[in-house]
Design an enzyme around this catalytic site. Sequence first.
Site, PDB file in Angstrom:
ATOM      1  N   SER A  36       0.831  -1.211   0.000  1.00 21.34           N
ATOM      2  CA  SER A  36       0.000   0.000   0.000  1.00 21.34           C
ATOM      3  C   SER A  36       0.861   1.256   0.000  1.00 21.34           C
ATOM      4  O   SER A  36       2.004   1.257   0.460  1.00 21.34           O
ATOM      5  CB  SER A  36      -0.898   0.030   1.223  1.00 21.34           C
ATOM      6  OG  SER A  36      -1.723  -1.111   1.283  1.00 21.34           O
TER       7      SER A  36
HETATM    8  N1  SAH Z   1      -0.769  -4.996   4.049  1.00 24.30           N
HETATM    9  C1  SAH Z   1      -0.058  -5.285   2.815  1.00 24.30           C
HETATM   10  C2  SAH Z   1      -0.880  -4.887   1.616  1.00 24.30           C
HETATM   11  C3  SAH Z   1      -1.020  -6.055   0.723  1.00 24.30           C
HETATM   12  S1  SAH Z   1      -2.188  -5.955  -0.585  1.00 24.30           S
HETATM   13  C4  SAH Z   1       1.319  -4.658   2.826  1.00 24.30           C
HETATM   14  O1  SAH Z   1       1.650  -3.931   3.772  1.00 24.30           O
HETATM   15  O2  SAH Z   1       2.115  -4.920   1.913  1.00 24.30           O
HETATM   16  C5  SAH Z   1      -3.472  -7.022   0.007  1.00 24.30           C
HETATM   17  C6  SAH Z   1      -3.087  -8.442   0.295  1.00 24.30           C
HETATM   18  O3  SAH Z   1      -4.286  -9.101   0.714  1.00 24.30           O
HETATM   19  C7  SAH Z   1      -2.572  -9.250  -0.901  1.00 24.30           C
HETATM   20  O4  SAH Z   1      -1.335  -9.799  -0.600  1.00 24.30           O
HETATM   21  C8  SAH Z   1      -3.633 -10.339  -1.086  1.00 24.30           C
HETATM   22  O5  SAH Z   1      -3.104 -11.581  -1.517  1.00 24.30           O
HETATM   23  C9  SAH Z   1      -4.213 -10.440   0.310  1.00 24.30           C
HETATM   24  N2  SAH Z   1      -5.544 -11.026   0.400  1.00 24.30           N
HETATM   25  C10 SAH Z   1      -6.618 -10.853  -0.416  1.00 24.30           C
HETATM   26  N3  SAH Z   1      -7.662 -11.587   0.004  1.00 24.30           N
HETATM   27  C11 SAH Z   1      -7.251 -12.234   1.137  1.00 24.30           C
HETATM   28  C12 SAH Z   1      -7.882 -13.161   2.024  1.00 24.30           C
HETATM   29  N4  SAH Z   1      -9.138 -13.568   1.863  1.00 24.30           N
HETATM   30  N5  SAH Z   1      -7.153 -13.612   3.081  1.00 24.30           N
HETATM   31  C13 SAH Z   1      -5.875 -13.229   3.273  1.00 24.30           C
HETATM   32  N6  SAH Z   1      -5.226 -12.374   2.449  1.00 24.30           N
HETATM   33  C14 SAH Z   1      -5.910 -11.884   1.395  1.00 24.30           C
END
Ligand code: SAH
Length: 229
Positions: free
Chosen positions: A64
């Site tokens: 993000s």
């Molecule tokens: N907090 C992260 C942002 C990652 S983007 C950071 O600091 O880098 C969102 C993430 O959510 C992705 O890696 C995606 O694979 C994950 N995601 C999406 N749906 C999900 C689910 N149902 N359970 C766990 N992770 C999920």
Amino acid sequence: MEDTYKHKGLRRLLVRELRQKGIRDEAVLAAIGAVPRHFFVEKAFDDLVYTDIALPIDCEQTISQPYTVAYQTLLLNVQPQDKILEIGTGSGYQACILVEMQARVFTIERQQALYEQVGALLDTYFQAYKYRLRVFFRDGAKGLAEYAPFNKIIVTAAASTIPQVLCEQLEIGGILIIPVGDPEGEQVMCRITRLSDTEFKKERFDLFRFVPLLEGIQPLPAPPNHWKK
Ligand code: SAH
């Protein structure tokens, strides 16, 4: 990889930029100033990693934008020793920001490749964080019932609706921060506060764009055939 003077200097400028953009919480800014974001992205992005933009990570996901991380963290109102659940580990950056703020963090990722990368990253650079951070490979939309209740829950992927199961894993007085709306468009940042066993308060904040919250897990692909030759 090293945390050089150049990286530290760029981080100070990023903190200044976030302050100018309205993030005034000193604890949040200190955490962003402390955690080396360049450890969480590929080296190719070294020149961009301390600008205020989202960047690609593996599995077509993103780390993000720093402003978004700061915004969600601010709404979470992190207190030392808070027990926090994060859905969407991704690069692990947001989870490490929460640990840096002295929280105890449980984070869930559905992509096995990312889950394993974060494990390796913690082993290499953040061994001291491992006492406060546990990473799980599963579908986070179901929460983490066996460790509930949590003081705080943060979802870092776009949900089309607020999952009731997550609300139920909050303690009374606990809060859930979640972007809700069209996963292909924009989402409203929402704060759900659990007032009692049955009552929840919902507040809406600014618009953001997140990658979608998906169902189920995504295991690593099998190795390609040509490896066998
Ligand atoms: N907090 C992260 C942002 C990652 S983007 C950071 O600091 O880098 C969102 C993430 O959510 C992705 O890696 C995606 O694979 C994950 N995601 C999406 N749906 C999900 C689910 N149902 N359970 C766990 N992770 C999920």
